[in-house]
Design an enzyme around this catalytic site. Structure first.
Site, PDB file in Angstrom:
ATOM      1  N   ASP A  85       8.473 -18.313  42.976  1.00 16.73           N
ATOM      2  CA  ASP A  85       8.669 -18.934  44.288  1.00 16.73           C
ATOM      3  C   ASP A  85       8.054 -18.089  45.422  1.00 16.73           C
ATOM      4  O   ASP A  85       7.819 -16.890  45.254  1.00 16.73           O
ATOM      5  CB  ASP A  85      10.183 -19.072  44.519  1.00 16.73           C
ATOM      6  CG  ASP A  85      10.528 -20.179  45.501  1.00 16.73           C
ATOM      7  OD1 ASP A  85       9.612 -20.726  46.115  1.00 16.73           O
ATOM      8  OD2 ASP A  85      11.733 -20.482  45.636  1.00 16.73           O
ATOM      9  N   ASP A 162      11.379 -25.570  38.631  1.00 16.93           N
ATOM     10  CA  ASP A 162      12.778 -25.294  38.929  1.00 16.93           C
ATOM     11  C   ASP A 162      13.508 -26.584  39.317  1.00 16.93           C
ATOM     12  O   ASP A 162      12.873 -27.626  39.535  1.00 16.93           O
ATOM     13  CB  ASP A 162      12.826 -24.266  40.074  1.00 16.93           C
ATOM     14  CG  ASP A 162      13.959 -23.280  39.897  1.00 16.93           C
ATOM     15  OD1 ASP A 162      14.944 -23.624  39.224  1.00 16.93           O
ATOM     16  OD2 ASP A 162      13.867 -22.162  40.460  1.00 16.93           O
ATOM     17  N   SER A 194      13.732 -25.635  34.088  1.00 13.00           N
ATOM     18  CA  SER A 194      15.042 -25.023  34.322  1.00 13.00           C
ATOM     19  C   SER A 194      16.148 -26.065  34.186  1.00 13.00           C
ATOM     20  O   SER A 194      17.311 -25.796  34.539  1.00 13.00           O
ATOM     21  CB  SER A 194      15.068 -24.377  35.708  1.00 13.00           C
ATOM     22  OG  SER A 194      14.063 -23.404  35.802  1.00 13.00           O
ATOM     23  N   ARG A 220      15.241 -22.785  30.682  1.00 11.41           N
ATOM     24  CA  ARG A 220      16.271 -21.828  31.054  1.00 11.41           C
ATOM     25  C   ARG A 220      17.653 -22.419  30.762  1.00 11.41           C
ATOM     26  O   ARG A 220      17.974 -23.506  31.219  1.00 11.41           O
ATOM     27  CB  ARG A 220      16.151 -21.511  32.548  1.00 11.41           C
ATOM     28  CG  ARG A 220      15.016 -20.544  32.910  1.00 11.41           C
ATOM     29  CD  ARG A 220      15.436 -19.101  32.719  1.00 11.41           C
ATOM     30  NE  ARG A 220      16.706 -18.863  33.375  1.00 11.41           N
ATOM     31  CZ  ARG A 220      16.847 -18.671  34.678  1.00 11.41           C
ATOM     32  NH1 ARG A 220      15.777 -18.645  35.466  1.00 11.41           N
ATOM     33  NH2 ARG A 220      18.037 -18.476  35.211  1.00 11.41           N
ATOM     34  N   ASP A 224      20.407 -16.863  36.408  1.00  7.29           N
ATOM     35  CA  ASP A 224      19.325 -15.908  36.662  1.00  7.29           C
ATOM     36  C   ASP A 224      19.760 -14.525  36.205  1.00  7.29           C
ATOM     37  O   ASP A 224      20.875 -14.094  36.511  1.00  7.29           O
ATOM     38  CB  ASP A 224      19.056 -15.781  38.177  1.00  7.29           C
ATOM     39  CG  ASP A 224      18.354 -17.004  38.729  1.00  7.29           C
ATOM     40  OD1 ASP A 224      18.205 -17.991  38.000  1.00  7.29           O
ATOM     41  OD2 ASP A 224      17.980 -16.946  39.903  1.00  7.29           O
TER      42      ASP A 224
END
Ligand code: GLA
Length: 414
Positions: A85, A162, A194, A220, A224
Site C-alpha cells: 500500500d 486487499d 486477503s 491471507r 497482519d
C-alpha cells in the site's frame, strides 16, 4: 437432430461448469512464492524527509532488487519484489488510471518493473477491492478492468488484492471478478487475495476455502503479522489449530499465506528465528521478507540461504505439515516430501517446535508418522547439514528442544 441439440446443450453446460471451477488454472505459483514485500517494515512509508530510513520509494525498491540479486538471495529462490500500500497518487489520471506517486516514484512503475526484470526477478504490486485501500489511497472498485490492464502494462507478475472497507457480499463477488479481469489481460499474474481474512476476522463468518482456492493463488487467513515474537507465535498457533480445515486446500498453485517473515527487524532471538522460518517451510508457506535488507544479521542470512531448509519449503508436492501434540507443549510437525526412493518411499521432515519458555525433552518414533521404508532412513539435522545415525521404523528418538526453538530433521528413505 433434436438429440444432437440436446447433446450440444449438455456439453456446453458441462464445459461451463468445468471452466468455472478451473477458473484460476493459471499455471502460476506452483511453489509457494518467495521474495520481499514492503509493508511489514516500511508500512506506509510516505514521510521520506522526516523518516528517510522508512521511505517507500523507487530508490528502496531498486536497492532491494540489487541486494537480492547480488547477495545470493535470488539463487536461493527469493524472486518477487512487492510494493504494498501507499504507492500511488491520491487521484487517478484523466483516463481513470492509477498513477504512481510522482515524487517517490519519479520514473513510474514500468521503469521499476523493467529494472527488476532485467535482473531475472519478478515484480508485485498492491490494490484493494473497495473504493480506497486500507491506507485510503485509491482502490479498485469500479475500475477492476482498467486497473488489471494498467498493472499488466506495467509488467507486474504478482498482485496482492486487499479487502478493507468491503462488505461480505462484495468481497465474495469482487475477488472472483477481479481474477477474471486479471486473466483477461493474458499476462501471468500471481493472484494474492486477503479474502478469507476479512470474512473471518472482520465479518465473523466462515471462509469458503473451496471457493477461495479455486480463484486465488494464495490467500491471507489470519491477522497482519507484527514485528514481535508474540505475533509469530499467534500466527503459528492459528495454523496449528486450523490445520484440518485449511490444509485441504493447500498445494501447488494455491497456498494459505501466514503473512511475511519478520527477519531483519531485530526482534527475534536466533532460536525464535530458526523456529519462525522452520515452521513456515514446514507449512509450505510463502516466504516473503519485509525488512531493510541491510539489517539482516549474518545468522538470519545463513538461515535464509540454507538450501536444506528452503528445499523443504519449496518442495514440489507442496504438502502442509501436520501438527501433532507431544508432551511438554512440544508440537511435532511432520511433512512428506520429495525426493522419493523409487516410486514408493517419500522423504519426511520432522520439526519439534517449542514455543514455551524452558527446554523440554521428548521421545517419539518417526515410524509412527507415515514412514514405510523397511530399510530405514538416513537422518539429516537441517540446521547443521550433518547426518546423524540412521533410524529404522521402530527406533525411538529422544530430543531436547531448547526454549522457544526448534529441532528439525529430514529423513531420506534408504
Ligand atoms: C492490510 C493488510 C496488510 C497491508 C496493509 C496495507 O492491513 O493486511 O498486509 O497490506 O493493509 O494498508
Amino acid at each position: 437432430m433434436k438429440n444432437i441439440h440436446v447433446l450440444f446443450t449438455m456439453a456446453f453446460f458441462v464445459c461451463l461448469f468445468i471452466c468455472r471451477v478451473k477458473l484460476l488454472d493459471n499455471g502460476l505459483a506452483r511453489k509457494p512464492p518467495m521474495g520481499w514485500m514492503s509493508w511489514g517494515y516500511y508500512r506506509c512509508g510516505v514521510d521520506c524527509d522526516e523518516n528517510p530510513g522508512k521511505c517507500l520509494d523507487e530508490y528502496l525498491i531498486l536497492s532491494v532488487a540489487d541486494t537480492i540479486y547480488n547477495e545470493g538471495y535470488q539463487e536461493a529462490g527469493f524472486e518477487y519484489i512487492i510494493i504494498d500500500d501507499c504507492w500511488s497518487e491520491h487521484e487517478r489520471d484523466s483516463h481513470g488510471r492509477l498513477v504512481a506517486d510522482r515524487s517517490r516514484f519519479p520514473h513510474g512503475m514500468k521503469y521499476i518493473s523493467d529494472y527488476i526484470h532485467a535482473k531475472g526477478l519478478k515484480f508485485g504490486m498492491y490494490t484493494n477491492v473497495a473504493d480506497v485501500t486500507c491506507m485510503i489511497y485509491p482502490g479498485s472498485k469500479g475500475y477492476f478492468g482498467i486497473d488489471a490492464m494498467t498493472f499488466a502494462e506495467w509488467g507486474i507478475d504478482y498482485l496482492k488484492v486487499d479487502g478493507c472497507f468491503a462488505s461480505e457480499s462484495f468481497l465474495n463477488t469482487a475477488y472472483i471478478k477481479f481474477g477474471r479481469y486479471l486473466n483477461k489481460t493474458e499476462r501471468p499474474i500471481v493472484y494474492s487475495c486477503s479474502w478469507p481474512f476479512y470474512i473471518q476476522f472482520i465479518h465473523h463468518n466462515k471462509p469458503n476455502y473451496a471457493q477461495i482456492s479455486s480463484h486465488c493463488n494464495l490467500w491471507r487467513n489470519y491477522l497482519d503479522i507484527e514485528n514481535s515474537w508474540q505475533a509469530v507465535r499467534n500466527t503459528i498457533k492459528f495454523y496449528q489449530n486450523n490445520y484440518p480445515e485449511i490444509s485441504k486446500y493447500h498445494g501447488p498453485g494455491q497456498w494459505n499465506d501466514p503473512d511475511m517473515l519478520i527477519f531483519g527487524t531485530g526482534v527475534l532471538t536466533e532460536g525464535q528465528s530458526r523456529l519462525h522460518l522452520a515452521v513456515y517451510a514446514m507449512l509450505s508457506a510463502p516466504l516473503l521478507l519485509s525488512c531493510d535488507m541491510n539489517k539482516l544479521t549474518a545468522y538470519e542470512k545463513k538461515l535464509l540461504l540454507n538450501m536444506d531448509l528452503i528445499a523443504v519449503g519449496q518442495d514440489p508436492l507442496g504438502v502442509m505439515a501436520r501438527p501433532y501434540d507431544l508432551p511438554h507443549s512440544i508440537t511435532l510437525w511432520v511433512k512428506r516430501h520429495l525426493p522419493m526412493k523409487g516410486d514408493k518411499y517419500y522423504s519426511f521432515s520432522f520439526a519439534l517446535v517449542n514455543m514455551e519458555t524452558g527446554e523440554a525433552t521428548v521421545s517419539f518414533t518417526p515410524g509412527d508418522y507415515g514412514l514405510e521404508s523397511v530399510d530405514g532412513y538416513s537422518v539429516m539435522d537441517v540446521f547443521s547439514g550433518k547426518f546423524l545415525d540412521n533410524v529404522t521404523l521402530t527406533n525411538r528418538i529422544t530430543v531436547t528442544v531448547p526454549s522457544q526453538d526448534v529441532m528439525m530433521y529430514t529423513l531420506y528413505a534408504l
